[in-house]
Scaffold this motif. Structure first.
Motif, PDB file in Angstrom:
ATOM      1  N   THR A  15       0.844  -1.193   0.000  1.00 46.75           N
ATOM      2  CA  THR A  15       0.000   0.000   0.000  1.00 46.75           C
ATOM      3  C   THR A  15       0.882   1.247   0.000  1.00 46.75           C
ATOM      4  O   THR A  15       2.110   1.153   0.017  1.00 46.75           O
ATOM      5  CB  THR A  15      -0.896   0.020   1.242  1.00 46.75           C
ATOM      6  OG1 THR A  15      -0.056   0.019   2.400  1.00 46.75           O
ATOM      7  CG2 THR A  15      -1.831  -1.179   1.269  1.00 46.75           C
ATOM      8  N   GLY A  16       0.264   2.396   0.000  1.00 51.23           N
ATOM      9  CA  GLY A  16       1.014   3.657  -0.004  1.00 51.23           C
ATOM     10  C   GLY A  16       1.955   3.788   1.177  1.00 51.23           C
ATOM     11  O   GLY A  16       3.093   4.247   1.043  1.00 51.23           O
ATOM     12  N   ASP A  17       1.498   3.392   2.369  1.00 54.65           N
ATOM     13  CA  ASP A  17       2.352   3.476   3.556  1.00 54.65           C
ATOM     14  C   ASP A  17       3.566   2.567   3.423  1.00 54.65           C
ATOM     15  O   ASP A  17       4.677   2.944   3.780  1.00 54.65           O
ATOM     16  CB  ASP A  17       1.564   3.084   4.815  1.00 54.65           C
ATOM     17  CG  ASP A  17       0.446   4.056   5.115  1.00 54.65           C
ATOM     18  OD1 ASP A  17       0.530   5.215   4.656  1.00 54.65           O
ATOM     19  OD2 ASP A  17      -0.511   3.655   5.798  1.00 54.65           O
ATOM     20  N   THR A  18       3.342   1.377   2.907  1.00 52.24           N
ATOM     21  CA  THR A  18       4.432   0.423   2.745  1.00 52.24           C
ATOM     22  C   THR A  18       5.445   0.928   1.732  1.00 52.24           C
ATOM     23  O   THR A  18       6.652   0.782   1.923  1.00 52.24           O
ATOM     24  CB  THR A  18       3.888  -0.946   2.305  1.00 52.24           C
ATOM     25  OG1 THR A  18       2.820  -1.315   3.166  1.00 52.24           O
ATOM     26  CG2 THR A  18       4.951  -2.008   2.376  1.00 52.24           C
ATOM     27  N   VAL A  19       4.969   1.543   0.654  1.00 53.12           N
ATOM     28  CA  VAL A  19       5.875   2.086  -0.356  1.00 53.12           C
ATOM     29  C   VAL A  19       6.775   3.147   0.260  1.00 53.12           C
ATOM     30  O   VAL A  19       7.981   3.172   0.009  1.00 53.12           O
ATOM     31  CB  VAL A  19       5.082   2.676  -1.550  1.00 53.12           C
ATOM     32  CG1 VAL A  19       5.990   3.455  -2.473  1.00 53.12           C
ATOM     33  CG2 VAL A  19       4.394   1.575  -2.322  1.00 53.12           C
ATOM     34  N   HIS A  20       6.202   4.008   1.085  1.00 51.18           N
ATOM     35  CA  HIS A  20       7.012   5.057   1.709  1.00 51.18           C
ATOM     36  C   HIS A  20       8.065   4.473   2.645  1.00 51.18           C
ATOM     37  O   HIS A  20       9.177   4.981   2.720  1.00 51.18           O
ATOM     38  CB  HIS A  20       6.118   6.064   2.426  1.00 51.18           C
ATOM     39  CG  HIS A  20       5.303   6.877   1.489  1.00 51.18           C
ATOM     40  ND1 HIS A  20       5.848   7.782   0.610  1.00 51.18           N
ATOM     41  CD2 HIS A  20       3.971   6.907   1.252  1.00 51.18           C
ATOM     42  CE1 HIS A  20       4.904   8.337  -0.103  1.00 51.18           C
ATOM     43  NE2 HIS A  20       3.745   7.816   0.250  1.00 51.18           N
ATOM     44  N   TYR A  57      10.604  -5.517  -3.852  1.00 51.37           N
ATOM     45  CA  TYR A  57      11.439  -5.023  -4.946  1.00 51.37           C
ATOM     46  C   TYR A  57      10.595  -4.320  -6.006  1.00 51.37           C
ATOM     47  O   TYR A  57      11.036  -3.354  -6.622  1.00 51.37           O
ATOM     48  CB  TYR A  57      12.206  -6.168  -5.610  1.00 51.37           C
ATOM     49  CG  TYR A  57      13.505  -6.517  -4.919  1.00 51.37           C
ATOM     50  CD1 TYR A  57      14.566  -5.627  -4.915  1.00 51.37           C
ATOM     51  CD2 TYR A  57      13.672  -7.741  -4.285  1.00 51.37           C
ATOM     52  CE1 TYR A  57      15.754  -5.939  -4.286  1.00 51.37           C
ATOM     53  CE2 TYR A  57      14.854  -8.065  -3.667  1.00 51.37           C
ATOM     54  CZ  TYR A  57      15.900  -7.160  -3.672  1.00 51.37           C
ATOM     55  OH  TYR A  57      17.081  -7.474  -3.052  1.00 51.37           O
ATOM     56  N   ARG A  58       9.372  -4.801  -6.248  1.00 45.04           N
ATOM     57  CA  ARG A  58       8.496  -4.218  -7.259  1.00 45.04           C
ATOM     58  C   ARG A  58       7.899  -2.886  -6.827  1.00 45.04           C
ATOM     59  O   ARG A  58       7.557  -2.049  -7.658  1.00 45.04           O
ATOM     60  CB  ARG A  58       7.339  -5.176  -7.564  1.00 45.04           C
ATOM     61  CG  ARG A  58       7.521  -6.016  -8.776  1.00 45.04           C
ATOM     62  CD  ARG A  58       6.218  -6.692  -9.194  1.00 45.04           C
ATOM     63  NE  ARG A  58       5.393  -7.183  -8.113  1.00 45.04           N
ATOM     64  CZ  ARG A  58       5.437  -8.421  -7.617  1.00 45.04           C
ATOM     65  NH1 ARG A  58       6.266  -9.298  -8.124  1.00 45.04           N
ATOM     66  NH2 ARG A  58       4.643  -8.774  -6.637  1.00 45.04           N
ATOM     67  N   ALA A  59       7.743  -2.670  -5.537  1.00 44.93           N
ATOM     68  CA  ALA A  59       7.044  -1.493  -5.018  1.00 44.93           C
ATOM     69  C   ALA A  59       7.612  -0.168  -5.525  1.00 44.93           C
ATOM     70  O   ALA A  59       6.844   0.676  -5.996  1.00 44.93           O
ATOM     71  CB  ALA A  59       7.027  -1.526  -3.492  1.00 44.93           C
ATOM     72  N   PRO A  60       8.927   0.075  -5.471  1.00 43.07           N
ATOM     73  CA  PRO A  60       9.427   1.370  -5.965  1.00 43.07           C
ATOM     74  C   PRO A  60       9.186   1.568  -7.459  1.00 43.07           C
ATOM     75  O   PRO A  60       8.899   2.679  -7.900  1.00 43.07           O
ATOM     76  CB  PRO A  60      10.926   1.320  -5.663  1.00 43.07           C
ATOM     77  CG  PRO A  60      11.072   0.321  -4.584  1.00 43.07           C
ATOM     78  CD  PRO A  60       9.976  -0.677  -4.811  1.00 43.07           C
ATOM     79  N   ALA A  61       9.273   0.503  -8.248  1.00 45.56           N
ATOM     80  CA  ALA A  61       9.049   0.623  -9.691  1.00 45.56           C
ATOM     81  C   ALA A  61       7.587   0.981  -9.980  1.00 45.56           C
ATOM     82  O   ALA A  61       7.310   1.843 -10.824  1.00 45.56           O
ATOM     83  CB  ALA A  61       9.425  -0.677 -10.387  1.00 45.56           C
ATOM     84  N   GLU A  62       6.648   0.353  -9.293  1.00 46.63           N
ATOM     85  CA  GLU A  62       5.234   0.663  -9.496  1.00 46.63           C
ATOM     86  C   GLU A  62       4.922   2.082  -9.033  1.00 46.63           C
ATOM     87  O   GLU A  62       4.138   2.789  -9.662  1.00 46.63           O
ATOM     88  CB  GLU A  62       4.369  -0.356  -8.757  1.00 46.63           C
ATOM     89  CG  GLU A  62       4.430  -1.737  -9.380  1.00 46.63           C
ATOM     90  CD  GLU A  62       3.664  -2.773  -8.579  1.00 46.63           C
ATOM     91  OE1 GLU A  62       3.030  -2.410  -7.565  1.00 46.63           O
ATOM     92  OE2 GLU A  62       3.702  -3.945  -8.973  1.00 46.63           O
ATOM     93  N   HIS A  63       5.553   2.490  -7.946  1.00 44.73           N
ATOM     94  CA  HIS A  63       5.364   3.853  -7.443  1.00 44.73           C
ATOM     95  C   HIS A  63       5.879   4.869  -8.466  1.00 44.73           C
ATOM     96  O   HIS A  63       5.237   5.882  -8.730  1.00 44.73           O
ATOM     97  CB  HIS A  63       6.095   4.022  -6.109  1.00 44.73           C
ATOM     98  CG  HIS A  63       6.016   5.395  -5.548  1.00 44.73           C
ATOM     99  ND1 HIS A  63       4.868   5.907  -5.012  1.00 44.73           N
ATOM    100  CD2 HIS A  63       6.949   6.371  -5.448  1.00 44.73           C
ATOM    101  CE1 HIS A  63       5.090   7.143  -4.595  1.00 44.73           C
ATOM    102  NE2 HIS A  63       6.340   7.443  -4.857  1.00 44.73           N
ATOM    103  N   ALA A  64       7.019   4.588  -9.059  1.00 44.18           N
ATOM    104  CA  ALA A  64       7.602   5.488 -10.059  1.00 44.18           C
ATOM    105  C   ALA A  64       6.691   5.605 -11.287  1.00 44.18           C
ATOM    106  O   ALA A  64       6.544   6.696 -11.850  1.00 44.18           O
ATOM    107  CB  ALA A  64       8.979   4.995 -10.468  1.00 44.18           C
ATOM    108  N   LYS A  65       6.070   4.507 -11.698  1.00 45.86           N
ATOM    109  CA  LYS A  65       5.152   4.553 -12.847  1.00 45.86           C
ATOM    110  C   LYS A  65       3.988   5.491 -12.576  1.00 45.86           C
ATOM    111  O   LYS A  65       3.571   6.244 -13.441  1.00 45.86           O
ATOM    112  CB  LYS A  65       4.602   3.159 -13.150  1.00 45.86           C
ATOM    113  CG  LYS A  65       5.547   2.245 -13.854  1.00 45.86           C
ATOM    114  CD  LYS A  65       4.848   0.922 -14.111  1.00 45.86           C
ATOM    115  CE  LYS A  65       5.812  -0.127 -14.573  1.00 45.86           C
ATOM    116  NZ  LYS A  65       5.146  -1.425 -14.734  1.00 45.86           N
ATOM    117  N   ARG A  66       3.439   5.436 -11.366  1.00 49.53           N
ATOM    118  CA  ARG A  66       2.306   6.298 -11.032  1.00 49.53           C
ATOM    119  C   ARG A  66       2.727   7.758 -10.927  1.00 49.53           C
ATOM    120  O   ARG A  66       1.946   8.654 -11.195  1.00 49.53           O
ATOM    121  CB  ARG A  66       1.673   5.848  -9.725  1.00 49.53           C
ATOM    122  CG  ARG A  66       0.871   4.581  -9.855  1.00 49.53           C
ATOM    123  CD  ARG A  66       0.071   4.313  -8.605  1.00 49.53           C
ATOM    124  NE  ARG A  66       0.893   4.188  -7.414  1.00 49.53           N
ATOM    125  CZ  ARG A  66       1.375   3.045  -6.941  1.00 49.53           C
ATOM    126  NH1 ARG A  66       1.111   1.916  -7.565  1.00 49.53           N
ATOM    127  NH2 ARG A  66       2.111   3.017  -5.857  1.00 49.53           N
TER     128      ARG A  66
END
Length: 101
Positions: A15-20, A57-66
């Motif tokens: 989720t957003g919190d986890t990404v941060h 590992y995928r979380a930062p890449a998905e965050h960057a796409k958004r």
């Protein structure tokens, strides 16, 4: 199902919190394996467990796409809402310097 307010598919593991949290820990200082025990899945079948290393590992890449093109995401939400009403979204003008999607 979407018209009734129901969402299909699995709830997101990251989720957003986890990404941060993941973005706060640069890979140079702590490894993903060290960060993993501190993260918890908030909802779904695996609620309360730790996410997989691959998901982290995928979380930062998905965050960057958004984050690359937030106006495109917002426009997609608007277009979807218009389609739900039964109308067809209008044409959009191209933005100079941007590659059309």
């Amino acid at each position: 199902m979407a018209r009734k307010g129901k969402e299909s598919g699995r709830p997101p593991v990251i989720t957003g919190d986890t990404v941060h949290i993941v973005l706060r820990h640069p890979r140079g200082r702590r490894s993903v394996e060290q960060i993993q025990p501190g993260l918890i899945i908030p909802a779904g079948k695996r609620k309360g467990r730790n996410p997989s290393v691959a998901s982290i590992y995928r979380a930062p890449a998905e965050h960057a796409k958004r984050e690359v093109c937030p106006e495109a995401v917002e426009q997609a939400h608007i277009d979807f809402a218009v389609l739900q009403v039964g109308q067809v979204p209008g044409a959009r003008l191209a933005v100079p310097g941007r590659v059309p999607l």
